[in-house]
Design an enzyme around this catalytic site. Structure first.
Site, mmCIF file in Angstrom:
data_model
loop_
_atom_site.group_PDB
_atom_site.id
_atom_site.type_symbol
_atom_site.label_atom_id
_atom_site.label_comp_id
_atom_site.label_asym_id
_atom_site.label_seq_id
_atom_site.Cartn_x
_atom_site.Cartn_y
_atom_site.Cartn_z
ATOM 1 N N HIS A 100 -31.970 -6.275 40.561
ATOM 2 C CA HIS A 100 -33.295 -5.778 41.309
ATOM 3 C C HIS A 100 -34.452 -6.566 40.716
ATOM 4 C CE1 HIS A 100 -30.253 -2.410 41.729
ATOM 5 N NE2 HIS A 100 -30.722 -2.130 42.744
ATOM 6 N N ASP A 103 -35.168 -4.715 37.549
ATOM 7 C CA ASP A 103 -34.375 -4.605 36.434
ATOM 8 C C ASP A 103 -35.107 -5.762 35.531
ATOM 9 O OD1 ASP A 103 -32.750 -2.944 37.985
ATOM 10 O OD2 ASP A 103 -31.431 -4.492 38.753
ATOM 11 N N GLU A 267 -19.158 -1.549 48.717
ATOM 12 C CA GLU A 267 -19.116 -0.760 47.621
ATOM 13 C C GLU A 267 -17.993 0.233 47.559
ATOM 14 O OE1 GLU A 267 -22.422 0.172 44.957
ATOM 15 O OE2 GLU A 267 -21.827 1.792 44.212
ATOM 16 N N ASP A 295 -19.180 -4.609 45.931
ATOM 17 C CA ASP A 295 -19.767 -3.744 44.570
ATOM 18 C C ASP A 295 -18.449 -3.109 43.959
ATOM 19 O OD1 ASP A 295 -22.099 -4.652 44.765
ATOM 20 O OD2 ASP A 295 -23.279 -3.009 44.621
ATOM 21 N N ASP A 306 -21.978 9.243 43.146
ATOM 22 C CA ASP A 306 -21.542 8.014 42.841
ATOM 23 C C ASP A 306 -21.409 7.657 41.459
ATOM 24 O OD1 ASP A 306 -21.511 5.223 43.508
ATOM 25 O OD2 ASP A 306 -23.375 5.056 43.927
ATOM 26 N N ASP A 308 -19.805 5.614 39.844
ATOM 27 C CA ASP A 308 -19.942 4.141 39.587
ATOM 28 C C ASP A 308 -19.064 3.786 38.320
ATOM 29 O OD1 ASP A 308 -21.751 3.545 41.496
ATOM 30 O OD2 ASP A 308 -23.463 3.347 40.345
ATOM 31 N N ASP A 337 -20.872 -3.041 40.019
ATOM 32 C CA ASP A 337 -21.878 -2.246 40.176
ATOM 33 C C ASP A 337 -21.231 -0.839 39.416
ATOM 34 O OD1 ASP A 337 -24.142 -0.686 40.500
ATOM 35 O OD2 ASP A 337 -24.091 -0.947 42.789
HETATM 36 C C1 XLS Z 1 -26.646 2.425 44.609
HETATM 37 C C2 XLS Z 1 -26.241 1.171 44.967
HETATM 38 C C3 XLS Z 1 -27.300 0.047 44.398
HETATM 39 C C4 XLS Z 1 -27.154 -1.178 45.054
HETATM 40 C C5 XLS Z 1 -28.355 -2.285 44.736
HETATM 41 O O1 XLS Z 1 -25.901 3.485 44.882
HETATM 42 O O2 XLS Z 1 -24.905 0.828 44.619
HETATM 43 O O3 XLS Z 1 -26.852 0.078 42.996
HETATM 44 O O4 XLS Z 1 -25.869 -1.986 44.720
HETATM 45 O O5 XLS Z 1 -29.397 -1.663 45.365
HETATM 46 NI NI NI Z 2 -23.966 -1.045 44.749
HETATM 47 NI NI NI Z 3 -23.654 2.707 44.578
#
Ligand code: XLS
Ligand code: NI
Ligand code: NI
Length: 437
Positions: A100, A103, A267, A295, A306, A308, A337
């Site tokens: 991003h 980032d 994702e 992702d 989420d 992750d 991600d």
């Molecule tokens: C958030 C998203 C983010 C996107 C990019 O939940 O996964 O990380 O991948 O903005």
């Molecule tokens: Ni993402």
């Molecule tokens: Ni996400």
């Protein structure tokens, strides 16, 4: 200057190794289904989780030190992150990164200052890219973190915020093109709503599409040849997000005439938040010709957000790699991600997490090959629809019959026999046999 001291290049050592920082299954040179593993699995590092996130949560400060020896919020720190990122990718043999805008550099109050910082850091990244085979997978603009985006970016009720979002998209596209990025992502972070009482859904959807059309026009005008992606997610941070899942995003893309330029970035944890499996959303994207990039991460079945996590579930990676291979592969890549758990705060943990993720996808690929070569699952699926291969079934698929003709056929037939067994348990047993036999 070496940042991750004491961590050597991660090598493939085979399934029996006890070395924590070695690949057990990811052997980039191994040929699977006629292609090198590294080609099947275009792994990418996510700048935000890996180089920025320190493990903060709603209840506590960060546990990980991502200063890389510099003061947070400075350009020295931004450069140190570039150094860390490139050393990290080279040590793991990762060929792509995703970012991003914010980032990369600290955001200033004045967008002109932020943009100058982005110019500076992208020059530095370009310099770093030279002499390596590391490329940019995709870029994006963070249009959810700053308070101005409380009501979204394209979907904001404020025209000024919409303009600011447009400015961020423009610059993020500039930087993505400058770095040779293959794609550009729109994750509609706050493109959604909390209550219909204050929301004009139609107006907001129209405006999101307007922003995307503007982005396509601008991107193409500066020579961006890659794909734009929507990354669907049903909720979090908003209660209801417009890009709910693959099917919803595809409907939106087609409805607004964006289908020549857009594909999806699916994702895993977003698919599961939408109540689907990851492989479901991959299939929906694939059959619509919109499977672009993924992702890679996983959620926790007991938690509704989420999380992750780094992918660890080999059944899921197997089923996803099956979908990806059957779709002819990804035009994008596999972006982790994902973030280490808060108590996994060391440099070693950063590497170990990617080793886990990469090995999990390598296992998925190896297993998918077994399932494809065995052929029983595919055969059984084909046979299940065999009644459409000839006779009345064939006439239906060829569009040669009317509703009246089908009705007459049914009357003559009497009661139809039950459809053949789904054989689900038998198929699941075959999967286990192929994975563990
Ligand atoms: C958030 C998203 C983010 C996107 C990019 O939940 O996964 O990380 O991948 O903005
Ligand atoms: Ni993402
Ligand atoms: Ni996400």
């Amino acid at each position: 200057m070496e940042i991750f001291k004491g961590i050597k290049k991660i090598a493939y050592e085979g399934a029996q190794t006890k070395n924590a920082l070695a690949f057990r299954f990811y052997d980039p040179e191994r040929v699977v289904l006629g292609k090198k593993m590294s080609e099947h699995l275009p792994f990418a590092m996510a700048w935000w989780h890996n180089l920025c996130a320190e493990g903060t949560d709603m209840f506590g400060r960060g546990t990980a030190d991502k200063s890389f020896g510099e003061k947070y919020g400075t350009m020295e720190h931004a450069r140190a992150k570039v150094d860390a990122g490139f050393e990290f990718m080279q040590k793991l043999g990762i060929k792509y990164f995703c970012f991003h805008d914010v980032d990369l550099v600290p955001e200033a109050d004045d967008i002109k200052v932020t943009n100058a910082r982005l110019d500076e850091i992208s020059d530095y990244i370009l310099e770093k890219m030279k002499g390596t085979d590391i490329k940019c997978l995709w870029g994006t603009a963070n249009m959810f973190g700053n308070p101005r985006y409380m009501n979204g970016a394209g979907s904001s009720n404020s025209a000024d915020v919409f303009c600011f979002a447009a400015a961020q998209v423009k610059k993020a596209l500039d930087i993505t093109v400058k770095l040779g990025g293959k794609g550009y992502v729109f994750w509609g972070g706050r493109e959604g709503y909390e209550t219909l009482l204050n929301t004009d859904v139609k107006f907001e959807l129209d405006n999101i599409a307007r922003l995307m059309h503007l982005a396509v026009d601008y991107g193409r005008s500066i020579g961006f040849k890659g794909d734009f992606y929507i990354e669907p997610k049903p909720k979090e941070p908003m209660k209801h997000q417009y890009d709910f899942d693959a099917a919803t995003a595809i409907g939106f893309i087609k409805n607004y005439g964006l289908d020549k330029d857009f594909k999806l970035n699916i994702e895993a944890n977003h698919a599961t938040l939408a109540g689907h499996t990851f492989e479901h959303d991959l299939r929906i994207a694939a059959i619509n010709g919109m499977l672009g990039s993924i992702d890679a991460n996983q959620g926790d079945p007991h938690l509704g957000w989420d999380t992750d996590e780094f992918p660890f579930d080999v059944y899921t990676s197997t089923m996803s790699m099956l979908e990806i291979i059957n779709a002819g592969g990804l035009t994008g890549g596999i972006n982790f991600d994902a973030k280490t758990r808060r108590p996994s705060y060391t440099y070693e943990d950063m590497f170990a997490a990617y080793v886990l993720g990469m090995d999990t996808f390598a296992l998925g690929l190896i297993n998918a090959e077994k399932i494809i070569k065995d052929g029983r699952i595919e055969l059984s699926r084909k046979q299940r629809y065999s009644s459409f291969a000839d006779g009345i079934g064939r006439q239906i698929t060829e569009g040669k019959v009317t509703l009246e003709q089908l009705s007459a056929y049914a009357e003559k037939m009497g009661r139809p026999a039950l459809p053949g067994s789904g054989r689900q348990e038998q198929l699941q047993e075959i999967v286990n046999q192929l994975l563990f036999g």
